[in-house]
Enzyme design. Structure first.
Site, PDB file in Angstrom:
ATOM      1  N   SER A  12       0.830  -1.222   0.000  1.00 30.32           N
ATOM      2  CA  SER A  12       0.000   0.000   0.000  1.00 30.32           C
ATOM      3  C   SER A  12       0.862   1.269   0.000  1.00 30.32           C
ATOM      4  O   SER A  12       0.487   2.275  -0.616  1.00 30.32           O
ATOM      5  CB  SER A  12      -0.983   0.001   1.171  1.00 30.32           C
ATOM      6  N   ASN A  13       2.011   1.239   0.644  1.00 32.71           N
ATOM      7  CA  ASN A  13       2.897   2.416   0.585  1.00 32.71           C
ATOM      8  C   ASN A  13       3.466   2.586  -0.820  1.00 32.71           C
ATOM      9  O   ASN A  13       3.583   3.713  -1.315  1.00 32.71           O
ATOM     10  CB  ASN A  13       4.020   2.303   1.620  1.00 32.71           C
ATOM     11  N   ARG A  64      22.731 -14.009   0.897  1.00 33.26           N
ATOM     12  CA  ARG A  64      22.219 -12.640   1.035  1.00 33.26           C
ATOM     13  C   ARG A  64      22.931 -11.699   0.057  1.00 33.26           C
ATOM     14  O   ARG A  64      22.321 -10.850  -0.575  1.00 33.26           O
ATOM     15  CB  ARG A  64      22.432 -12.158   2.476  1.00 33.26           C
ATOM     16  N   HIS A 108       8.664   3.243   8.566  1.00 36.02           N
ATOM     17  CA  HIS A 108       8.495   2.344   9.701  1.00 36.02           C
ATOM     18  C   HIS A 108       7.314   2.841  10.544  1.00 36.02           C
ATOM     19  O   HIS A 108       7.202   4.048  10.796  1.00 36.02           O
ATOM     20  CB  HIS A 108       9.777   2.328  10.542  1.00 36.02           C
TER      21      HIS A 108
HETATM   22  C1  GRF Z   1       3.932  -0.635   6.760  1.00 40.56           C
HETATM   23  O1  GRF Z   1       3.321  -0.506   8.012  1.00 40.56           O
HETATM   24  C2  GRF Z   1       5.351  -0.135   6.816  1.00 40.56           C
HETATM   25  O2  GRF Z   1       5.534   0.935   7.687  1.00 40.56           O
HETATM   26  C3  GRF Z   1       6.103  -1.337   7.336  1.00 40.56           C
HETATM   27  O3  GRF Z   1       5.476  -2.438   6.727  1.00 40.56           O
HETATM   28  C4  GRF Z   1       4.129  -2.099   6.389  1.00 40.56           C
HETATM   29  C5  GRF Z   1       3.998  -2.335   4.922  1.00 40.56           C
HETATM   30  O4  GRF Z   1       2.695  -2.120   4.447  1.00 40.56           O
HETATM   31  N1  GRF Z   1       7.514  -1.218   7.061  1.00 40.56           N
HETATM   32  P1  GRF Z   1       2.442  -1.998   2.883  1.00 40.56           P
HETATM   33  O5  GRF Z   1       3.056  -3.248   2.244  1.00 40.56           O
HETATM   34  O6  GRF Z   1       3.108  -0.761   2.394  1.00 40.56           O
HETATM   35  O7  GRF Z   1       0.958  -1.966   2.720  1.00 40.56           O
END
Ligand code: GRF
Length: 190
Positions: A12-13, A64, A108
Site C-alpha cells: 500500500s505504501n 544474502r 516504519h
Molecule cells: C507498513 O506498516 C510499513 O511501515 C512497514 O510495513 C508495512 C507495509 O505495508 N515497514 P504496505 O506493504 O506498504 O501496505
C-alpha cells in the site's frame, strides 16, 4: 529522480508513491521498477495495474550477498537514483547500502528510535503508550536506525486494537512517505 521500490507484501505504501509520482505530486520523478522478494506479494499486481515494471528476485537458493547483488544490478540497469523500501522484510547487506549512499529510504510504523523491528503495534499497545506514529528515515546497516527525514505522530485511542491502530497509522504513512519524496525531489532539483 528515478525511483526503485522494494516490497515483500501488500504494497500500500508503494501504491501511494506510484500514484503520487504519476499525478505529478512528486515532481521531476519517474518510477523505474518495483522489485519483490516474494512471488506472491499482493503489491506486484497493483504495480502492474499502474503500468510499472515489476521483477521478482527470491532469496531462495542465493546467499544474502548474491540476492542483493541481483537487486542492485536490476536497479542500476534502470539508472535508479533513489531506493524506497516499502514493507520490504529484509535487512540490506553492507554492499547494498554502499551502492546507494544516502539514497535508500524506509518507512516504519513507529516514532523511531522507539519501537524498531517487528510487532510494533502489539508492543506499543502492551506498553500503554498514548501516542505512536510513523517515520521515514535513511537506511543504514542497522535495523530501523538511520537518520530521520520526517515523522508523524498518531494518537493511541482507548480500546485500540492492533488492527485499528495500524489502520490509523497506515493512513498517515501513505501521506508521510509522499511528503518525504516531495522533499527529496525538491532538494535534488537545481
Ligand atoms: C507498513 O506498516 C510499513 O511501515 C512497514 O510495513 C508495512 C507495509 O505495508 N515497514 P504496505 O506493504 O506498504 O501496505
Amino acid at each position: 529522480m528515478k525511483i526503485g521500490i522494494l516490497i515483500s507484501g501488500r504494497g500500500s505504501n508503494m501504491v501511494a508513491l506510484v500514484d503520487a509520482v504519476k499525478s505529478g505530486e512528486i515532481p521531476d520523478s519517474e518510477l523505474a521498477i518495483v522489485i519483490s522478494d516474494k512471488r506472491d506479494a499482493a503489491g506486484l499486481a497493483k504495480a502492474q495495474e499502474r503500468g510499472v515494471e515489476t521483477v521478482v528476485i527470491e532469496r531462495e537458493g542465493r546467499t544474502r550477498e548474491e540476492h542483493d547483488a541481483e537487486i542492485i544490478a536490476e536497479m542500476k540497469n534502470r539508472d535508479v537514483e533513489l531506493v524506497c523500501l516499502a514493507g520490504y522484510m529484509r535487512l540490506l547487506s553492507p554492499s547494498f547500502i554502499q551502492s546507494f549512499p544516502n539514497r535508500i529510504i524506509n518507512i516504519h510504523p513507529s516514532l523511531l528510535p522507539a519501537y524498531p523491528g517487528l510487532d510494533v503495534h502489539e508492543r506499543v499497545l502492551a506498553a500503554g503508550e498514548k501516542t505512536s506514529g510513523c517515520t521515514v528515515h535513511l537506511v543504514n546497516e542497522d535495523l530501523d536506525a538511520g537518520p530521520i527525514i520526517l515523522q508523524c505522530e498518531v494518537e493511541v485511542r482507548e480500546g485500540d486494537t492492533v488492527e485499528t491502530l495500524s489502520d490509523r497509522i497506515l493512513e498517515q504513512e501513505h501521506k508521510l512517505y509522499v511528503n518525504a519524496l516531495k522533499l527529496l525531489s525538491q532538494l535534488q532539483s537545481p
